[in-house]
Design a protein around this motif. Structure first.
Motif, PDB file in Angstrom:
ATOM      1  N   THR A 138      -9.299  -3.974  -3.580  1.00 20.88           N
ATOM      2  CA  THR A 138     -10.642  -4.402  -3.168  1.00 20.88           C
ATOM      3  C   THR A 138     -11.057  -3.841  -1.824  1.00 20.88           C
ATOM      4  O   THR A 138     -12.209  -3.935  -1.438  1.00 20.88           O
ATOM      5  N   ASP A 160       5.014   6.339   4.655  1.00 23.38           N
ATOM      6  CA  ASP A 160       5.151   6.806   3.263  1.00 23.38           C
ATOM      7  C   ASP A 160       4.933   8.311   3.205  1.00 23.38           C
ATOM      8  O   ASP A 160       4.504   8.923   4.174  1.00 23.38           O
ATOM      9  N   LEU A 212      -6.507  -4.317   4.484  1.00 21.63           N
ATOM     10  CA  LEU A 212      -6.343  -3.802   5.852  1.00 21.63           C
ATOM     11  C   LEU A 212      -7.315  -4.456   6.830  1.00 21.63           C
ATOM     12  O   LEU A 212      -7.013  -4.587   8.016  1.00 21.63           O
ATOM     13  N   ASN A 265       0.835  -1.206   0.000  1.00 19.62           N
ATOM     14  CA  ASN A 265       0.000   0.000   0.000  1.00 19.62           C
ATOM     15  C   ASN A 265       0.868   1.253   0.000  1.00 19.62           C
ATOM     16  O   ASN A 265       0.615   2.201  -0.744  1.00 19.62           O
ATOM     17  N   LYS A 314       2.244   1.718  -3.355  1.00 23.63           N
ATOM     18  CA  LYS A 314       1.165   2.028  -4.300  1.00 23.63           C
ATOM     19  C   LYS A 314       0.741   3.494  -4.207  1.00 23.63           C
ATOM     20  O   LYS A 314       0.405   4.113  -5.208  1.00 23.63           O
ATOM     21  N   SER A 343      -8.077   8.693  -1.173  1.00 24.35           N
ATOM     22  CA  SER A 343      -6.637   8.877  -0.983  1.00 24.35           C
ATOM     23  C   SER A 343      -6.039   9.952  -1.903  1.00 24.35           C
ATOM     24  O   SER A 343      -5.234   9.657  -2.781  1.00 24.35           O
ATOM     25  N   ARG A 396     -12.696   1.521   1.107  1.00 27.54           N
ATOM     26  CA  ARG A 396     -11.728   2.214   0.258  1.00 27.54           C
ATOM     27  C   ARG A 396     -12.083   3.691   0.275  1.00 27.54           C
ATOM     28  O   ARG A 396     -13.253   4.050   0.350  1.00 27.54           O
ATOM     29  N   VAL A 397     -11.079   4.534   0.214  1.00 23.63           N
ATOM     30  CA  VAL A 397     -11.336   5.975   0.179  1.00 23.63           C
ATOM     31  C   VAL A 397     -10.559   6.556  -0.993  1.00 23.63           C
ATOM     32  O   VAL A 397      -9.782   5.855  -1.645  1.00 23.63           O
TER      33      VAL A 397
HETATM   34  P1  ADP Z   1      -6.912  -1.968  -1.213  1.00 24.04           P
HETATM   35  O1  ADP Z   1      -5.540  -1.399  -1.238  1.00 24.04           O
HETATM   36  O2  ADP Z   1      -7.045  -3.300  -1.879  1.00 24.04           O
HETATM   37  O3  ADP Z   1      -7.981  -1.000  -1.625  1.00 24.04           O
HETATM   38  P2  ADP Z   1      -6.637  -1.988   1.694  1.00 24.04           P
HETATM   39  O4  ADP Z   1      -7.585  -2.558   2.695  1.00 24.04           O
HETATM   40  O5  ADP Z   1      -5.229  -2.454   1.727  1.00 24.04           O
HETATM   41  O6  ADP Z   1      -7.294  -2.321   0.294  1.00 24.04           O
HETATM   42  O7  ADP Z   1      -6.677  -0.411   1.802  1.00 24.04           O
HETATM   43  C1  ADP Z   1      -7.957   0.234   1.965  1.00 24.04           C
HETATM   44  C2  ADP Z   1      -7.893   1.678   1.511  1.00 24.04           C
HETATM   45  O8  ADP Z   1      -7.075   2.441   2.402  1.00 24.04           O
HETATM   46  C3  ADP Z   1      -7.261   1.893   0.141  1.00 24.04           C
HETATM   47  O9  ADP Z   1      -8.197   1.722  -0.889  1.00 24.04           O
HETATM   48  C4  ADP Z   1      -6.797   3.341   0.243  1.00 24.04           C
HETATM   49  O10 ADP Z   1      -7.888   4.196  -0.012  1.00 24.04           O
HETATM   50  C5  ADP Z   1      -6.420   3.489   1.720  1.00 24.04           C
HETATM   51  N1  ADP Z   1      -4.962   3.343   1.965  1.00 24.04           N
HETATM   52  C6  ADP Z   1      -4.334   2.225   2.412  1.00 24.04           C
HETATM   53  N2  ADP Z   1      -3.019   2.448   2.570  1.00 24.04           N
HETATM   54  C7  ADP Z   1      -2.796   3.731   2.212  1.00 24.04           C
HETATM   55  C8  ADP Z   1      -1.628   4.566   2.180  1.00 24.04           C
HETATM   56  N3  ADP Z   1      -0.427   4.112   2.541  1.00 24.04           N
HETATM   57  N4  ADP Z   1      -1.794   5.868   1.778  1.00 24.04           N
HETATM   58  C9  ADP Z   1      -3.017   6.330   1.429  1.00 24.04           C
HETATM   59  N5  ADP Z   1      -4.157   5.587   1.441  1.00 24.04           N
HETATM   60  C10 ADP Z   1      -4.044   4.312   1.839  1.00 24.04           C
END
Ligand code: ADP
Length: 219
Positions: free
Chosen positions: A179, A149, A183, A121, A124, A171, A168-169
């Motif tokens: 998906t 990060d 987390l 993540n 990404k 970001s 999911r948000v």
């Molecule tokens: P996915 O990455 O498959 O969507 P996760 O459960 O790993 O699922 O993450 C959920 C959501 O949290 C992501 O869709 C993203 O919006 C946010 N997120 C997770 N890690 C980060 C990060 N390091 N920086 C910003 N947003 C993050």
């Protein structure tokens, strides 16, 4: 969401396999190679997605199993960071393990899954050329791992949602494939160790996810 995430790569795999089958002779070696590469990449994504869906249903059914043993978190951190670095070269991933680090009682494979999810993540959502720092240290009878990060960060109101199933948000407007299960699974694994998984973040300030593990899992 999951059915869309399944159908898209599936359609690409089926289409590529059919094309290879029906037009094998007319395709050049490079074209064949690129269809095969697409099949390998998309089936890899499908396998990861199916793994997450299965883990989620096992968590909900209470049948998610663990094999506890002595775990060297420093070694897990170094392995996960090396894997994340091998997979891409746009973001630098740095490991810092503060020794001596006490061993924890845990399931090494599941803990590796948590670290890989956090590091993937962080990579990404990092800007190209950004650094990701993974620090492991012992403190107050606990082992902590911070994954930091310099990405878009997560607004306070969204920080609860991202640990929920399919949460999911946006970001910082970055659309990334996923998906929203990673987390949710990661926090369940942390809690099964008697630990916690938290985030400290603010928009445009990057994010730090912290995995906190007790040295002994409470019975
Ligand atoms: P996915 O990455 O498959 O969507 P996760 O459960 O790993 O699922 O993450 C959920 C959501 O949290 C992501 O869709 C993203 O919006 C946010 N997120 C997770 N890690 C980060 C990060 N390091 N920086 C910003 N947003 C993050």
């Amino acid at each position: 969401m999951v059915s869309h995430e399944l159908r898209t790569p599936m359609a690409a795999v089926i289409g590529s396999a059919r094309t290879l089958q029906q037009r094998w002779r007319e395709l050049t070696a490079e074209q064949r190679e690129s269809f095969l590469e697409l099949i390998a990449g998309e089936t890899g994504r499908l396998a990861a997605l199916i793994g997450d869906v299965l883990d989620t249903s096992r968590i909900e059914a209470g049948t998610f199993s663990f094999r506890f043993g002595e775990v060297d978190v420093g070694e897990l951190v170094r392995d996960s960071v090396a894997t994340a670095q091998l997979g891409q070269d746009e973001v630098r991933v740095l490991a810092e393990v503060r020794e001596p680090l006490p061993q924890v009682r845990g399931d090494a494979d599941r803990l590796r899954q948590v670290l890989m999810n956090l590091i993937d993540n962080a990579v990404k959502y990092s800007p190209e050329g950004g650094d990701v720092e993974v620090r492991a240290y012992g403190e107050d009878g606990l082992v902590r791992v911070d994954v930091r990060d310099r990405g878009p960060g997560i607004a306070r109101d969204d920080q609860r949602l991202i640990f929920e199933k399919f949460g999911r948000v946006s970001s910082g407007g970055l659309a990334r494939p996923g998906t929203g299960l990673g987390l949710f699974i990661a926090r369940s694994i942390a809690e099964a160790h008697g630990g916690v998984l938290e985030v400290v973040s603010a928009p445009e300030q990057g994010s730090t996810f912290t995995l906190e593990l007790p040295l002994d899992k409470p019975s």
